[in-house]
Design a protein around this motif. Sequence first.
Motif, PDB file in Angstrom:
ATOM      1  N   SER A  34      16.063   0.830   2.674  1.00  0.00           N
ATOM      2  CA  SER A  34      14.645   0.500   3.044  1.00  0.00           C
ATOM      3  C   SER A  34      13.759   1.275   2.243  1.00  0.00           C
ATOM      4  CB  SER A  34      14.409   0.945   4.708  1.00  0.00           C
ATOM      5  OG  SER A  34      14.800   2.178   4.887  1.00  0.00           O
ATOM      6  N   VAL A  35      12.583   1.308   2.318  1.00  0.00           N
ATOM      7  CA  VAL A  35      11.449   1.878   1.539  1.00  0.00           C
ATOM      8  C   VAL A  35      10.123   1.995   2.367  1.00  0.00           C
ATOM      9  CG1 VAL A  35      10.719  -0.080   0.079  1.00  0.00           C
ATOM     10  CG2 VAL A  35      10.133   2.221  -0.614  1.00  0.00           C
ATOM     11  N   LYS A  36       9.536   3.040   2.343  1.00  0.00           N
ATOM     12  CA  LYS A  36       8.078   3.482   2.925  1.00  0.00           C
ATOM     13  C   LYS A  36       7.167   3.730   1.939  1.00  0.00           C
ATOM     14  CE  LYS A  36       9.884   4.769   7.456  1.00  0.00           C
ATOM     15  NZ  LYS A  36       9.954   5.896   8.545  1.00  0.00           N
ATOM     16  N   ALA A  37       5.971   3.324   1.653  1.00  0.00           N
ATOM     17  CA  ALA A  37       5.213   3.558   0.851  1.00  0.00           C
ATOM     18  C   ALA A  37       3.794   3.811   1.593  1.00  0.00           C
ATOM     19  CB  ALA A  37       4.712   2.362  -0.315  1.00  0.00           C
ATOM     20  N   GLY A  40       8.681  -8.738  -0.439  1.00  0.00           N
ATOM     21  CA  GLY A  40      10.118  -8.362  -0.650  1.00  0.00           C
ATOM     22  C   GLY A  40      11.059  -9.354   0.127  1.00  0.00           C
ATOM     23  N   MET A  41      12.256  -9.084   0.052  1.00  0.00           N
ATOM     24  CA  MET A  41      13.243 -10.127   0.735  1.00  0.00           C
ATOM     25  C   MET A  41      13.634  -9.073   1.864  1.00  0.00           C
ATOM     26  SD  MET A  41      12.313 -12.668  -0.777  1.00  0.00           S
ATOM     27  CE  MET A  41      13.326 -13.624   0.400  1.00  0.00           C
ATOM     28  N   GLY A  42      13.300  -9.182   3.277  1.00  0.00           N
ATOM     29  CA  GLY A  42      13.731  -8.516   4.170  1.00  0.00           C
ATOM     30  C   GLY A  42      12.583  -8.508   5.314  1.00  0.00           C
ATOM     31  N   HIS A  43      12.620  -7.392   6.116  1.00  0.00           N
ATOM     32  CA  HIS A  43      11.637  -7.199   6.971  1.00  0.00           C
ATOM     33  C   HIS A  43      10.505  -6.229   6.722  1.00  0.00           C
ATOM     34  CE1 HIS A  43       9.487  -5.981  11.041  1.00  0.00           C
ATOM     35  NE2 HIS A  43      10.033  -7.299  11.493  1.00  0.00           N
ATOM     36  N   LEU A  44       9.238  -6.811   6.616  1.00  0.00           N
ATOM     37  CA  LEU A  44       7.934  -6.173   6.034  1.00  0.00           C
ATOM     38  C   LEU A  44       7.181  -5.616   7.104  1.00  0.00           C
ATOM     39  CD1 LEU A  44       6.128  -5.085   3.746  1.00  0.00           C
ATOM     40  CD2 LEU A  44       5.058  -7.386   3.752  1.00  0.00           C
ATOM     41  N   THR A  45       6.664  -4.373   7.382  1.00  0.00           N
ATOM     42  CA  THR A  45       5.741  -3.999   8.363  1.00  0.00           C
ATOM     43  C   THR A  45       4.531  -3.353   7.396  1.00  0.00           C
ATOM     44  OG1 THR A  45       7.285  -3.551   9.888  1.00  0.00           O
ATOM     45  CG2 THR A  45       5.303  -2.749  10.281  1.00  0.00           C
ATOM     46  N   VAL A  46       3.154  -3.677   7.762  1.00  0.00           N
ATOM     47  CA  VAL A  46       2.033  -3.296   7.230  1.00  0.00           C
ATOM     48  C   VAL A  46       1.322  -2.451   8.097  1.00  0.00           C
ATOM     49  CG1 VAL A  46      -0.028  -3.784   5.594  1.00  0.00           C
ATOM     50  CG2 VAL A  46       2.181  -5.121   5.466  1.00  0.00           C
ATOM     51  N   ILE A  77      -2.443  -0.426   8.871  1.00  0.00           N
ATOM     52  CA  ILE A  77      -3.771   0.176   8.285  1.00  0.00           C
ATOM     53  C   ILE A  77      -4.310   1.304   9.267  1.00  0.00           C
ATOM     54  CG2 ILE A  77      -6.021  -0.352   7.986  1.00  0.00           C
ATOM     55  CD1 ILE A  77      -3.929  -2.234   6.075  1.00  0.00           C
ATOM     56  N   ASN A  78      -4.495   2.430   8.627  1.00  0.00           N
ATOM     57  CA  ASN A  78      -4.736   3.550   9.483  1.00  0.00           C
ATOM     58  C   ASN A  78      -4.005   3.792  10.982  1.00  0.00           C
ATOM     59  OD1 ASN A  78      -7.074   4.378   7.958  1.00  0.00           O
ATOM     60  ND2 ASN A  78      -8.459   3.179   9.132  1.00  0.00           N
ATOM     61  N   GLY A  79      -2.782   3.535  10.538  1.00  0.00           N
ATOM     62  CA  GLY A  79      -1.642   3.722  11.569  1.00  0.00           C
ATOM     63  C   GLY A  79      -1.572   2.518  12.537  1.00  0.00           C
ATOM     64  N   GLU A  80      -2.343   1.765  12.347  1.00  0.00           N
ATOM     65  CA  GLU A  80      -2.243   0.505  13.576  1.00  0.00           C
ATOM     66  C   GLU A  80      -1.536  -0.560  12.619  1.00  0.00           C
ATOM     67  OE1 GLU A  80      -5.136  -3.153  15.178  1.00  0.00           O
ATOM     68  OE2 GLU A  80      -6.026  -1.390  14.246  1.00  0.00           O
ATOM     69  N   GLN A  81      -0.515  -1.140  13.378  1.00  0.00           N
ATOM     70  CA  GLN A  81       0.497  -2.314  12.756  1.00  0.00           C
ATOM     71  C   GLN A  81      -0.414  -3.564  12.744  1.00  0.00           C
ATOM     72  OE1 GLN A  81       4.706  -2.798  14.265  1.00  0.00           O
ATOM     73  NE2 GLN A  81       3.985  -4.904  14.631  1.00  0.00           N
ATOM     74  N   ARG A  82      -0.247  -4.173  11.372  1.00  0.00           N
ATOM     75  CA  ARG A  82      -1.109  -5.301  11.225  1.00  0.00           C
ATOM     76  C   ARG A  82       0.000  -6.425  10.859  1.00  0.00           C
ATOM     77  NH1 ARG A  82      -6.581  -4.494  11.095  1.00  0.00           N
ATOM     78  NH2 ARG A  82      -6.590  -6.700  10.901  1.00  0.00           N
ATOM     79  N   ILE A  83       0.947  -6.190  10.281  1.00  0.00           N
ATOM     80  CA  ILE A  83       2.059  -7.061   9.943  1.00  0.00           C
ATOM     81  C   ILE A  83       3.241  -6.640  10.270  1.00  0.00           C
ATOM     82  CG2 ILE A  83       3.023  -8.465   8.026  1.00  0.00           C
ATOM     83  CD1 ILE A  83       0.564  -8.364   6.417  1.00  0.00           C
ATOM     84  N   SER A  84       4.145  -7.631  10.807  1.00  0.00           N
ATOM     85  CA  SER A  84       5.565  -7.202  10.852  1.00  0.00           C
ATOM     86  C   SER A  84       6.320  -8.592  10.908  1.00  0.00           C
ATOM     87  CB  SER A  84       5.732  -6.570  12.453  1.00  0.00           C
ATOM     88  OG  SER A  84       7.135  -6.372  12.793  1.00  0.00           O
ATOM     89  N   GLU A  85       6.878  -8.829   9.983  1.00  0.00           N
ATOM     90  CA  GLU A  85       7.612 -10.134   9.833  1.00  0.00           C
ATOM     91  C   GLU A  85       8.833  -9.895   8.717  1.00  0.00           C
ATOM     92  OE1 GLU A  85       6.407 -14.214   7.134  1.00  0.00           O
ATOM     93  OE2 GLU A  85       4.916 -12.964   7.873  1.00  0.00           O
ATOM     94  N   LYS A  86       9.994 -10.740   9.027  1.00  0.00           N
ATOM     95  CA  LYS A  86      10.901 -11.120   8.302  1.00  0.00           C
ATOM     96  C   LYS A  86      10.705 -12.168   7.315  1.00  0.00           C
ATOM     97  CE  LYS A  86      15.696 -11.432   8.595  1.00  0.00           C
ATOM     98  NZ  LYS A  86      17.065 -11.668   9.543  1.00  0.00           N
ATOM     99  N   ILE A  87      10.830 -11.613   6.080  1.00  0.00           N
ATOM    100  CA  ILE A  87      10.524 -12.544   4.928  1.00  0.00           C
ATOM    101  C   ILE A  87      11.909 -13.134   4.492  1.00  0.00           C
ATOM    102  CG2 ILE A  87       9.544 -12.941   2.565  1.00  0.00           C
ATOM    103  CD1 ILE A  87       7.743 -10.368   3.223  1.00  0.00           C
ATOM    104  N   ILE A 113      -3.191   3.002   4.115  1.00  0.00           N
ATOM    105  CA  ILE A 113      -2.519   1.771   3.808  1.00  0.00           C
ATOM    106  C   ILE A 113      -0.747   2.173   3.644  1.00  0.00           C
ATOM    107  CG2 ILE A 113      -1.967  -0.092   2.582  1.00  0.00           C
ATOM    108  CD1 ILE A 113      -4.926   0.141   3.555  1.00  0.00           C
ATOM    109  N   SER A 114      -0.068   1.558   4.618  1.00  0.00           N
ATOM    110  CA  SER A 114       1.357   2.048   4.700  1.00  0.00           C
ATOM    111  C   SER A 114       2.029   0.847   4.761  1.00  0.00           C
ATOM    112  CB  SER A 114       1.427   3.170   5.917  1.00  0.00           C
ATOM    113  OG  SER A 114       0.830   4.212   5.834  1.00  0.00           O
ATOM    114  N   THR A 115       3.119   0.781   4.145  1.00  0.00           N
ATOM    115  CA  THR A 115       3.954  -0.253   4.521  1.00  0.00           C
ATOM    116  C   THR A 115       5.847   0.299   4.674  1.00  0.00           C
ATOM    117  OG1 THR A 115       4.769  -0.623   2.190  1.00  0.00           O
ATOM    118  CG2 THR A 115       2.984  -2.007   2.931  1.00  0.00           C
ATOM    119  N   GLU A 116       6.460  -0.475   5.569  1.00  0.00           N
ATOM    120  CA  GLU A 116       7.734  -0.139   5.464  1.00  0.00           C
ATOM    121  C   GLU A 116       8.531  -1.641   5.240  1.00  0.00           C
ATOM    122  OE1 GLU A 116       8.671   1.104   9.487  1.00  0.00           O
ATOM    123  OE2 GLU A 116       7.543   2.968   9.294  1.00  0.00           O
TER     124      GLU A 116
END
Length: 811
Positions: free
Chosen positions: A438-441, A459-465, A467-477, A508-511
């Motif tokens: 996994s990677v966090k940015a 990416g190929m896997g589960h992506l979470t985005v 914005i200012n700490g609020e989850q806006r995307i959580s999706e398995k790609i 902006i953060s992603t996991e």
Amino acid sequence: MTAMKSFPREIVDLISKLSVEQKVSLVSGDGPWSTTAIPEIGLRRMVMSDGPSGVRGEVWDERHKSFTLPSATCTSATWNRDALTTLGAISALEARSKGVSIVLGPTINLHRSPLGGRHFEAFSEDPYLTGELSVSYIKGAQDNGVATTPKHYVANDSENERFTVDAIVDERTLREVYLAPFEDSVVDGEAWGMMAAYNAVNGETMTENDLLRTPLQTEWGFDGFMVSDWTAVRSVEEAGNAGLDLAMPGPATIWNEGLLAAVQAGTVSMDALDDKVARLLLLAQRVGALGDSVAKTPARIDARAEIRTIAAQGMVLVENSGVLPLAGASSIAVIGQHAEIGRIGGGGSATTIPYDSVSPLRGIREAAPAGATVAHAYGVYSVDALEDYPLEQITASNGEHGIDVSWFGEEGNLLESEVRYANFLTRQWPDISLAAKSVKASTTFTAVVDGVHRFGGGGMGHLTVYINGEQRISEKIQPEGADPAEALLAPPQRYVDIELAAGEQVVISTEFVTDIPLFFGLVTSIFGYRAPRKSEQAEWDEAIALAKASDVAIVVVGTTALVESEGHDRDSLALPGQQDALVDAVIAANPNTIVVVNAGSPVEMPWRTKAAAVVLTWFPGEEYGHALADVLFGHAEPGGRLPTTWPVAMADVPVLDTTPKDGKLVYSEGLNIGYRAWAASGKTPAYEFGYGLGYTTWELVDFTAPANVAPGEDFEVTVSMTNTGDRDGSDVVQIYASRENSTVTRPPLWLCGFDRVSAEAGETVSVTLTIKGRAFADWASGWNYEVGTFTLSAARSVKLDGALNADVTVN
């Protein structure tokens, strides 16, 4: 040890000092890009790196830059052996600067179909042109002490199901067409290495195929090493006994897991293993990695200047009403998204991170005459992917303009934290079992304009985005295709649009958690951005208004990384998006419209005859903008001639299909691919093989050839050409052979000689070319020579307009 007879005595002596365990470790690789060192015999580690459009080194990220060279289609369009030798020398210089001993290239598969995904990475549809250019590249690199590995041996001419596809090719076609460039690379180029393809040929996967022994070693005398394409080894015993020498990537190869036991059990012979070891030791001696041998210091070269010159020489002018070279324009409209970004290379493993990529817009602005205005408008957006963040708008936790990135292992343990500077986040771990999962940015972004800003990842896997700490995307790609290279190098993306005012800041953060099998320890994730855009109608209207108000309009169109890339073939030859409509509209607004096509392989151009000029630039490397400006303003001539046929429409292409049926791709066209197939079909392409305009005119005035030659005998022909224009220039003389009433089925005609010629205005020059005796041979359980008369045509393209003919009798 019968396998050692052809190797130097000192190599054989070293092998006798090695244990079986050491031998197996050597042929299994020691990491993603390196071979095993054995200090006891003075064997040092050797590093390989992807070519052929630059040398990346062991690390693939934006902090480790490399010269991005013109793509193979651009370099082959030069028809210039010296240009390829120079590019080989640049590759050697880059390789040594990164500790690399072996370049994984050149790619010498053929343009069997324009739909081939790696079409841009291979030279030509013609085996002779491909072989000659390969030999020149090999010499440029190896004369400077760096090994080459012509690839992919053999019939890896498309990407669909490339790991498993079985290419069904008759023996004659294999010998005369697909094996021919590899033979040239060995016999004339003396290549020190070669790469075995993923695919099978006639039912046998290439890492186990008999073709690895015959004709490669037995007939051609190949004493180099054969490396597998990455993960292409599928067996221990079959591949172990075949002519494959190195399984990559290491160390966790199938060989490392089972080859020792197979040798001890006698199911893989010791002679076969020793032969592999001998070839790797000979390679080490050649590249300065064994005992007292020293790596050769490559010659110094002005790489940027050479890239610029070669890129211009590879650009093909296919239409020109007289508007080029530009002169007297006081206002220039530059239109298109490709004008601002400029695609310098194709997607996939050929990708390198450039030192300084010069866009078409930048090049035109820098070269425009004093007092001339250059304005830009997008018109349409052909690329919609997330891009790099503008560094001046992002801040990492340490205050740098960058992105905080952390990599984590299987149990969530922190492996590494770093600051990065681009949207394509990639890391590779030598031990795949310990690689990141996994990677966090994260970064703080500051808006500089009002509007809708796009943030996201991929990416190929589960992506979470967030914005200012609020989850806006959580999706398995999920993967859209089966090819892991495609999934890793061009993964699907997800994003969120946010309205921001100038000066506003957001974090902006992603996991990202990967859930696909790691491809030799490589982990990739996207952390990207897209700046605010005007409405589609506003962009369109601005471009058309700009074109109307300018003396000349230059529209730059092209393909994208999702169209031309390793891992998949194309399904269309149309330009993506609304680019064709944009070109039509700009031409209607300004009759002085020049269209620049930034594509690595053929595309349909329905507007081509309406444009004042059309320039094909391919993927011309990081000096793109400067080279293009040199051509447009007449500081350099567009020297390119087509190395592959460009159709009017995809439906016209005589050999098109790249989709296997029941796992098999049948090369039913036999010898007739490329221009040969076009000639046999009777169809007329948009632009034929060998075609290209310059800034002067030429006439063939004399052609002499011997009346008689012995079967298999090389001979010379002489061609004289006159520059009939009022400007110095260059052209390519091409020699085609044909045979009427042959007792053997043959192509309608075939290329057998070429050379570039240069002359001052009004000057007549002569060039002598060597024609190989094999140009007249046909294969049937051996090379045969039909006696009788062959016609040679000296021409400026395969169309043979204005050609001069000479009959040569084989007897």
